[in-house]
Design an enzyme around this catalytic site. Structure first.
Site, PDB file in Angstrom:
ATOM      1  N   ARG A 150       0.814  -1.200  -0.025  1.00 10.28           N
ATOM      2  CA  ARG A 150       0.014  -0.154  -0.039  1.00 10.28           C
ATOM      3  C   ARG A 150       0.809   1.346   0.197  1.00 10.28           C
ATOM      4  O   ARG A 150       0.366   2.542  -0.455  1.00 10.28           O
ATOM      5  CB  ARG A 150      -1.140  -0.123   1.157  1.00 10.28           C
ATOM      6  CG  ARG A 150      -2.021  -1.231   0.945  1.00 10.28           C
ATOM      7  CD  ARG A 150      -2.867  -1.404   2.211  1.00 10.28           C
ATOM      8  NE  ARG A 150      -2.082  -2.067   3.341  1.00 10.28           N
ATOM      9  CZ  ARG A 150      -2.161  -3.292   3.469  1.00 10.28           C
ATOM     10  NH1 ARG A 150      -2.609  -4.104   2.867  1.00 10.28           N
ATOM     11  NH2 ARG A 150      -1.282  -3.987   4.370  1.00 10.28           N
ATOM     12  N   GLU A 172       6.186 -11.581  13.951  1.00 12.59           N
ATOM     13  CA  GLU A 172       5.596 -12.292  15.313  1.00 12.59           C
ATOM     14  C   GLU A 172       6.149 -13.694  15.151  1.00 12.59           C
ATOM     15  O   GLU A 172       6.704 -14.065  16.319  1.00 12.59           O
ATOM     16  CB  GLU A 172       4.219 -12.124  15.303  1.00 12.59           C
ATOM     17  CG  GLU A 172       3.671 -12.345  16.611  1.00 12.59           C
ATOM     18  CD  GLU A 172       2.231 -12.332  16.756  1.00 12.59           C
ATOM     19  OE1 GLU A 172       1.369 -12.010  15.751  1.00 12.59           O
ATOM     20  OE2 GLU A 172       1.652 -12.691  17.850  1.00 12.59           O
TER      21      GLU A 172
HETATM   22  C1  PRP Z   1       1.536  -4.186   6.615  1.00 12.49           C
HETATM   23  C2  PRP Z   1       1.604  -2.644   6.417  1.00 12.49           C
HETATM   24  C3  PRP Z   1       3.143  -2.286   6.655  1.00 12.49           C
HETATM   25  C4  PRP Z   1       3.442  -3.263   7.660  1.00 12.49           C
HETATM   26  C5  PRP Z   1       3.451  -2.825   9.027  1.00 12.49           C
HETATM   27  O1  PRP Z   1       2.301  -4.717   5.255  1.00 12.49           O
HETATM   28  O2  PRP Z   1       1.094  -2.130   5.114  1.00 12.49           O
HETATM   29  O3  PRP Z   1       3.965  -2.501   5.489  1.00 12.49           O
HETATM   30  O4  PRP Z   1       2.640  -4.398   7.556  1.00 12.49           O
HETATM   31  O5  PRP Z   1       4.005  -3.784   9.892  1.00 12.49           O
HETATM   32  P1  PRP Z   1       5.042  -3.569  11.086  1.00 12.49           P
HETATM   33  O6  PRP Z   1       5.095  -2.144  11.445  1.00 12.49           O
HETATM   34  O7  PRP Z   1       4.893  -4.329  12.114  1.00 12.49           O
HETATM   35  O8  PRP Z   1       6.401  -4.050  10.292  1.00 12.49           O
HETATM   36  P2  PRP Z   1       2.019  -6.416   5.128  1.00 12.49           P
HETATM   37  O9  PRP Z   1       3.243  -7.029   5.571  1.00 12.49           O
HETATM   38  O10 PRP Z   1       0.808  -6.893   5.700  1.00 12.49           O
HETATM   39  O11 PRP Z   1       2.486  -6.433   3.720  1.00 12.49           O
HETATM   40  P3  PRP Z   1       1.317  -6.040   2.296  1.00 12.49           P
HETATM   41  O12 PRP Z   1       1.286  -4.705   2.276  1.00 12.49           O
HETATM   42  O13 PRP Z   1       2.256  -6.722   1.055  1.00 12.49           O
HETATM   43  O14 PRP Z   1      -0.021  -6.899   2.489  1.00 12.49           O
HETATM   44  N1  HPA Z   2      -3.685  -3.216   8.329  1.00 11.35           N
HETATM   45  C1  HPA Z   2      -2.802  -3.250   7.506  1.00 11.35           C
HETATM   46  N2  HPA Z   2      -1.636  -3.419   7.860  1.00 11.35           N
HETATM   47  C2  HPA Z   2      -1.331  -4.122   8.895  1.00 11.35           C
HETATM   48  C3  HPA Z   2      -2.227  -4.001   9.866  1.00 11.35           C
HETATM   49  C4  HPA Z   2      -3.602  -3.652   9.597  1.00 11.35           C
HETATM   50  O1  HPA Z   2      -4.461  -3.362  10.578  1.00 11.35           O
HETATM   51  N3  HPA Z   2      -1.891  -4.425  11.239  1.00 11.35           N
HETATM   52  C5  HPA Z   2      -0.328  -4.913  10.698  1.00 11.35           C
HETATM   53  N4  HPA Z   2      -0.276  -4.913   9.482  1.00 11.35           N
END
Ligand code: PRP
Ligand code: HPA
Length: 173
Positions: free
Chosen positions: A60, A97
């Site tokens: 995102r 985690e």
């Molecule tokens: C989510 C979010 C951040 C990250 C935050 O992405 O968009 O990039 O997790 O988590 P953190 O601060 O604990 O590292 P995700 O890893 O779900 O990946 P995606 O956007 O590819 O779905």
């Molecule tokens: N939304 C998107 N990304 C995330 C979240 C959430 O609530 N928590 C940890 N990664």
């Protein structure tokens, strides 16, 4: 009525696992006014700052970072999950985690001395952003700031990034 960025974000229970309240920003992105407010607010603290590149964190952070880069008239650099970038990369592991994840950047995406703004939708533990910062710094770039739509303060990400000496900008909690 004046609307806040938070009003456009939907929370979905039990995704991706039972007990997780998932902040879904697709509703923010889909709304013309919400998306514009989010981009304007993300870049507001950096008005007048020299920024050479915006760095977006998968996935995102690409949507937000692309729009911020366009608005700032800078280039955009993606930091991707392992194995997605086609050229030569440098990699950085970080803790999840359960287990470990790896993010990568093209090894020629940033030049020494370039000033970058890191953008993502959400700051949780800060592991992803800290790994992104590390990749930028390993290429010799200077991270000027880290901007997020959402900060989940209980998960410690802000503390981690500020402890590493970085400024965190978030639009809502
Ligand atoms: C989510 C979010 C951040 C990250 C935050 O992405 O968009 O990039 O997790 O988590 P953190 O601060 O604990 O590292 P995700 O890893 O779900 O990946 P995606 O956007 O590819 O779905
Ligand atoms: N939304 C998107 N990304 C995330 C979240 C959430 O609530 N928590 C940890 N990664």
């Amino acid at each position: 009525m004046s609307l806040n960025v938070k009003d456009y974000i939907r929370t979905i229970a039990d995704f991706p696992h039972e007990g997780i309240l998932f902040r879904d920003v697709t509703t923010l992105f889909a709304d013309a006014r919400g998306f514009r407010i989010a981009i304007d607010q993300l870049l507001a603290p950096y008005a007048g700052a020299r920024i050479d590149k915006v760095v977006g964190l998968e996935a995102r952070g690409f949507i937000l970072g692309g729009a911020v880069a366009h608005q700032l008239s800078t280039g955009f650099v993606p930091i991707r999950k392992k194995g997605k970038l086609p050229g030569a990369v440098i990699s950085q592991a970080y803790q999840l985690e359960y287990g470990e994840a790896v993010v990568e950047v093209h090894d020629d995406a940033l030049k020494p001395g370039e000033r970058v703004l890191i953008v993502d939708d959400l700051l949780a533990t800060g592991g992803t952003a800290a790994a992104g910062i590390s990749l930028c710094e390993r290429l010799g770039a200077k991270v000027v700031g880290c901007a997020f739509v959402i900060d989940l303060p209980d998960l410690g990400g802000r503390r981690l990034l500020e402890g590493l000496g970085h400024e965190v900008h978030a639009l809502c909690a």
